[in-house]
Design a protein around this motif. Structure first.
Motif, PDB file in Angstrom:
ATOM      1  N   LEU A 138       0.811  -1.216   0.000  1.00  0.00           N
ATOM      2  CA  LEU A 138       0.000   0.000   0.000  1.00  0.00           C
ATOM      3  C   LEU A 138       0.845   1.266   0.000  1.00  0.00           C
ATOM      4  CD1 LEU A 138      -2.895  -1.047   2.400  1.00  0.00           C
ATOM      5  CD2 LEU A 138      -3.018  -0.660  -0.067  1.00  0.00           C
ATOM      6  N   VAL A 139       1.934   1.267   0.751  1.00  0.00           N
ATOM      7  CA  VAL A 139       2.776   2.468   0.786  1.00  0.00           C
ATOM      8  C   VAL A 139       3.457   2.680  -0.561  1.00  0.00           C
ATOM      9  CG1 VAL A 139       4.821   3.503   1.834  1.00  0.00           C
ATOM     10  CG2 VAL A 139       3.067   2.460   3.278  1.00  0.00           C
ATOM     11  N   ARG A 140       3.946   1.611  -1.166  1.00  0.00           N
ATOM     12  CA  ARG A 140       4.520   1.748  -2.503  1.00  0.00           C
ATOM     13  C   ARG A 140       3.496   2.322  -3.484  1.00  0.00           C
ATOM     14  NH1 ARG A 140       7.047  -4.290  -2.163  1.00  0.00           N
ATOM     15  NH2 ARG A 140       9.130  -3.749  -1.445  1.00  0.00           N
ATOM     16  N   LEU A 141       2.298   1.804  -3.402  1.00  0.00           N
ATOM     17  CA  LEU A 141       1.274   2.152  -4.381  1.00  0.00           C
ATOM     18  C   LEU A 141       0.745   3.564  -4.199  1.00  0.00           C
ATOM     19  CD1 LEU A 141      -0.331   0.971  -6.732  1.00  0.00           C
ATOM     20  CD2 LEU A 141      -1.975   0.075  -5.086  1.00  0.00           C
ATOM     21  N   THR A 142       0.738   4.061  -2.974  1.00  0.00           N
ATOM     22  CA  THR A 142       0.083   5.346  -2.708  1.00  0.00           C
ATOM     23  C   THR A 142       1.036   6.519  -2.544  1.00  0.00           C
ATOM     24  OG1 THR A 142       0.031   4.895  -0.309  1.00  0.00           O
ATOM     25  CG2 THR A 142      -1.877   4.206  -1.610  1.00  0.00           C
ATOM     26  N   ASP A 143       2.329   6.271  -2.555  1.00  0.00           N
ATOM     27  CA  ASP A 143       3.267   7.360  -2.290  1.00  0.00           C
ATOM     28  C   ASP A 143       3.781   8.075  -3.539  1.00  0.00           C
ATOM     29  OD1 ASP A 143       3.014   7.205   0.398  1.00  0.00           O
ATOM     30  OD2 ASP A 143       5.088   6.666   0.831  1.00  0.00           O
ATOM     31  N   GLY A 144       3.178   7.828  -4.683  1.00  0.00           N
ATOM     32  CA  GLY A 144       3.491   8.619  -5.869  1.00  0.00           C
ATOM     33  C   GLY A 144       4.428   7.978  -6.868  1.00  0.00           C
ATOM     34  N   GLY A 145       5.185   6.964  -6.464  1.00  0.00           N
ATOM     35  CA  GLY A 145       6.123   6.353  -7.386  1.00  0.00           C
ATOM     36  C   GLY A 145       5.462   5.555  -8.492  1.00  0.00           C
ATOM     37  N   TYR A 146       4.201   5.209  -8.291  1.00  0.00           N
ATOM     38  CA  TYR A 146       3.485   4.392  -9.273  1.00  0.00           C
ATOM     39  C   TYR A 146       2.389   5.188  -9.977  1.00  0.00           C
ATOM     40  CZ  TYR A 146       5.878   0.177  -7.807  1.00  0.00           C
ATOM     41  OH  TYR A 146       6.857  -0.761  -7.562  1.00  0.00           O
ATOM     42  N   ARG A 147       2.592   6.465 -10.134  1.00  0.00           N
ATOM     43  CA  ARG A 147       1.577   7.294 -10.782  1.00  0.00           C
ATOM     44  C   ARG A 147       1.347   6.874 -12.235  1.00  0.00           C
ATOM     45  NH1 ARG A 147       0.918  13.675 -10.019  1.00  0.00           N
ATOM     46  NH2 ARG A 147       0.263  12.843  -8.006  1.00  0.00           N
ATOM     47  N   ASP A 148       2.416   6.482 -12.922  1.00  0.00           N
ATOM     48  CA  ASP A 148       2.243   6.025 -14.303  1.00  0.00           C
ATOM     49  C   ASP A 148       1.346   4.794 -14.354  1.00  0.00           C
ATOM     50  OD1 ASP A 148       3.717   8.036 -15.398  1.00  0.00           O
ATOM     51  OD2 ASP A 148       5.522   6.846 -15.759  1.00  0.00           O
ATOM     52  N   LEU A 149       1.478   3.931 -13.355  1.00  0.00           N
ATOM     53  CA  LEU A 149       0.627   2.741 -13.306  1.00  0.00           C
ATOM     54  C   LEU A 149      -0.829   3.137 -13.091  1.00  0.00           C
ATOM     55  CD1 LEU A 149       0.247  -0.340 -13.185  1.00  0.00           C
ATOM     56  CD2 LEU A 149       0.749  -0.219 -10.741  1.00  0.00           C
ATOM     57  N   SER A 150      -1.073   4.077 -12.194  1.00  0.00           N
ATOM     58  CA  SER A 150      -2.440   4.542 -11.956  1.00  0.00           C
ATOM     59  C   SER A 150      -3.022   5.165 -13.219  1.00  0.00           C
ATOM     60  CB  SER A 150      -2.455   5.570 -10.816  1.00  0.00           C
ATOM     61  OG  SER A 150      -2.053   4.973  -9.610  1.00  0.00           O
ATOM     62  N   ARG A 151      -2.203   5.927 -13.934  1.00  0.00           N
ATOM     63  CA  ARG A 151      -2.669   6.527 -15.187  1.00  0.00           C
ATOM     64  C   ARG A 151      -2.971   5.449 -16.222  1.00  0.00           C
ATOM     65  NH1 ARG A 151       1.887  11.293 -14.971  1.00  0.00           N
ATOM     66  NH2 ARG A 151       0.585  12.878 -13.972  1.00  0.00           N
ATOM     67  N   LEU A 152      -2.150   4.416 -16.243  1.00  0.00           N
ATOM     68  CA  LEU A 152      -2.372   3.321 -17.187  1.00  0.00           C
ATOM     69  C   LEU A 152      -3.721   2.660 -16.930  1.00  0.00           C
ATOM     70  CD1 LEU A 152      -0.943   1.507 -19.433  1.00  0.00           C
ATOM     71  CD2 LEU A 152      -0.496  -0.064 -17.534  1.00  0.00           C
ATOM     72  N   TRP A 153      -4.025   2.371 -15.669  1.00  0.00           N
ATOM     73  CA  TRP A 153      -5.298   1.737 -15.337  1.00  0.00           C
ATOM     74  C   TRP A 153      -6.482   2.652 -15.658  1.00  0.00           C
ATOM     75  CZ3 TRP A 153      -6.995  -2.986 -14.071  1.00  0.00           C
ATOM     76  CH2 TRP A 153      -6.039  -3.956 -13.754  1.00  0.00           C
ATOM     77  N   LEU A 154      -6.336   3.928 -15.347  1.00  0.00           N
ATOM     78  CA  LEU A 154      -7.397   4.885 -15.657  1.00  0.00           C
ATOM     79  C   LEU A 154      -7.643   4.923 -17.162  1.00  0.00           C
ATOM     80  CD1 LEU A 154      -9.231   7.088 -14.384  1.00  0.00           C
ATOM     81  CD2 LEU A 154      -7.384   8.713 -14.815  1.00  0.00           C
ATOM     82  N   ASN A 155      -6.572   4.963 -17.924  1.00  0.00           N
ATOM     83  CA  ASN A 155      -6.608   4.967 -19.378  1.00  0.00           C
ATOM     84  C   ASN A 155      -7.249   3.679 -19.903  1.00  0.00           C
ATOM     85  OD1 ASN A 155      -3.940   5.397 -21.874  1.00  0.00           O
ATOM     86  ND2 ASN A 155      -6.107   5.759 -22.032  1.00  0.00           N
ATOM     87  N   ALA A 156      -6.830   2.541 -19.348  1.00  0.00           N
ATOM     88  CA  ALA A 156      -7.316   1.243 -19.822  1.00  0.00           C
ATOM     89  C   ALA A 156      -8.804   1.065 -19.546  1.00  0.00           C
ATOM     90  CB  ALA A 156      -6.527   0.118 -19.157  1.00  0.00           C
ATOM     91  N   ARG A 157      -9.249   1.493 -18.393  1.00  0.00           N
ATOM     92  CA  ARG A 157     -10.668   1.329 -18.072  1.00  0.00           C
ATOM     93  C   ARG A 157     -11.541   2.160 -19.010  1.00  0.00           C
ATOM     94  NH1 ARG A 157      -8.905   0.795 -12.284  1.00  0.00           N
ATOM     95  NH2 ARG A 157      -9.436  -1.343 -11.715  1.00  0.00           N
ATOM     96  N   HIS A 158     -11.049   3.321 -19.386  1.00  0.00           N
ATOM     97  CA  HIS A 158     -11.819   4.139 -20.327  1.00  0.00           C
ATOM     98  C   HIS A 158     -11.836   3.487 -21.711  1.00  0.00           C
ATOM     99  CE1 HIS A 158     -13.305   7.489 -22.653  1.00  0.00           C
ATOM    100  NE2 HIS A 158     -12.201   7.470 -23.376  1.00  0.00           N
ATOM    101  N   LEU A 159     -10.668   3.129 -22.222  1.00  0.00           N
ATOM    102  CA  LEU A 159     -10.597   2.571 -23.576  1.00  0.00           C
ATOM    103  C   LEU A 159     -11.249   1.204 -23.683  1.00  0.00           C
ATOM    104  CD1 LEU A 159      -7.015   3.424 -24.920  1.00  0.00           C
ATOM    105  CD2 LEU A 159      -9.198   4.463 -25.539  1.00  0.00           C
ATOM    106  N   SER A 160     -11.288   0.461 -22.589  1.00  0.00           N
ATOM    107  CA  SER A 160     -11.845  -0.902 -22.644  1.00  0.00           C
ATOM    108  C   SER A 160     -13.332  -0.904 -22.989  1.00  0.00           C
ATOM    109  CB  SER A 160     -11.618  -1.625 -21.317  1.00  0.00           C
ATOM    110  OG  SER A 160     -12.364  -1.026 -20.278  1.00  0.00           O
ATOM    111  N   ARG A 161     -13.948   0.246 -22.852  1.00  0.00           N
ATOM    112  CA  ARG A 161     -15.349   0.354 -23.262  1.00  0.00           C
ATOM    113  C   ARG A 161     -15.502   0.112 -24.760  1.00  0.00           C
ATOM    114  NH1 ARG A 161     -18.918   5.945 -22.774  1.00  0.00           N
ATOM    115  NH2 ARG A 161     -20.810   5.174 -23.797  1.00  0.00           N
ATOM    116  N   PHE A 162     -14.439   0.411 -25.510  1.00  0.00           N
ATOM    117  CA  PHE A 162     -14.501   0.328 -26.968  1.00  0.00           C
ATOM    118  C   PHE A 162     -13.623  -0.775 -27.555  1.00  0.00           C
ATOM    119  CE2 PHE A 162     -14.501   4.741 -25.400  1.00  0.00           C
ATOM    120  CZ  PHE A 162     -15.821   5.088 -25.654  1.00  0.00           C
ATOM    121  N   LYS A 163     -12.781  -1.401 -26.732  1.00  0.00           N
ATOM    122  CA  LYS A 163     -11.811  -2.381 -27.216  1.00  0.00           C
ATOM    123  C   LYS A 163     -12.028  -3.712 -26.507  1.00  0.00           C
ATOM    124  CE  LYS A 163      -9.384   0.990 -29.341  1.00  0.00           C
ATOM    125  NZ  LYS A 163      -9.195   1.085 -30.798  1.00  0.00           N
TER     126      LYS A 163
END
Length: 220
Positions: A97-122
């Motif tokens: 949880l600390v690894r995930l929430t302390d900012g080092g994985y922001r690209d991963l969070s953006r990837l998931w946000l991006n994927a959930r949006h695009l998955s509606r069409f793909k």
């Protein structure tokens, strides 16, 4: 004026070339966004012709799905490393949880946000997102269950506790594109506090137990 001969590229085995294509597409997805994963963009990055990429992935959406799956699997492996499986469950959850929430994985969070949006069409991406969600959920449920059996966590519903934690973490992803400083409490603390509340842990337990690991800089 004579032209300089182009360097010869070593011929790779099909499975090596395919894996290279997926890795490259995953990197592009993490750094630039999933929309940027095209046959031409991957080909340019590898210094090959788009037709070579199309040979392995005639349907570009299939490459998109595999690239996301590769990136998500790799990142999960760095958040929940196999070599930490023997740690006490409370310490392993704390590091996760600390690894995930302390900012080092922001690209991963953006990837998931991006994927959930695009998955509606793909379709292929939607299947990949669902499979990765199931895998992460299974690992966190198993970790919570191990902690309950070890007497470190207290909950009468391991699955529900894990879902509360993961849904809170997913909610943080909605703010992954916000660069401006936030007002009030750190959003990352919300996920950690949720885990402590759902698992019968005293406030501050998880950050204290995560300290030996520190935070991990994301290799993205």
């Amino acid at each position: 004026m004579t032209s300089r001969p182009r360097p010869k590229q070593s011929r790779k085995l099909p499975e090596q070339r395919r894996a290279e294509i997926v890795r490259t597409a995953a990197r592009i997805g993490l750094e630039e966004g999933l929309e940027r994963i095209t046959l031409r963009r991957v080909a340019d990055s590898l210094g090959v012709r788009p037709g070579l990429i199309g040979h392995y992935f005639p349907v570009a959406d299939h490459l998109l799905g595999e690239a996301f799956a590769f990136a998500a699997t790799t990142e999960r492996g760095s958040l929940l490393p196999p070599d930490e499986e023997d740690l006490p469950p409370v310490e392993r959850l704390a590091r996760f949880l600390v690894r995930l929430t302390d900012g080092g994985y922001r690209d991963l969070s953006r990837l998931w946000l991006n994927a959930r949006h695009l998955s509606r069409f793909k379709d292929a991406l939607r299947e990949a997102v669902g499979a990765q969600e199931s895998q992460t959920r299974a690992e966190v449920v198993a970790l919570v269950g191990k902690g309950v059996r070890a007497g470190e966590f207290t909950t009468d519903d391991e699955v529900r506790a894990a879902l509360h934690i993961l849904i809170t973490v997913d909610g943080l992803g909605a703010y992954a594109n916000d660069d401006a400083p936030q007002d009030g409490p750190d959003y990352g603390d919300v996920a950690i506090e949720t885990a402590e509340a759902r698992l019968g842990l005293a406030p501050g337990t998880l950050r204290a137990r995560a300290r030996p690991a520190g935070t991990v800089a994301a290799a993205r």
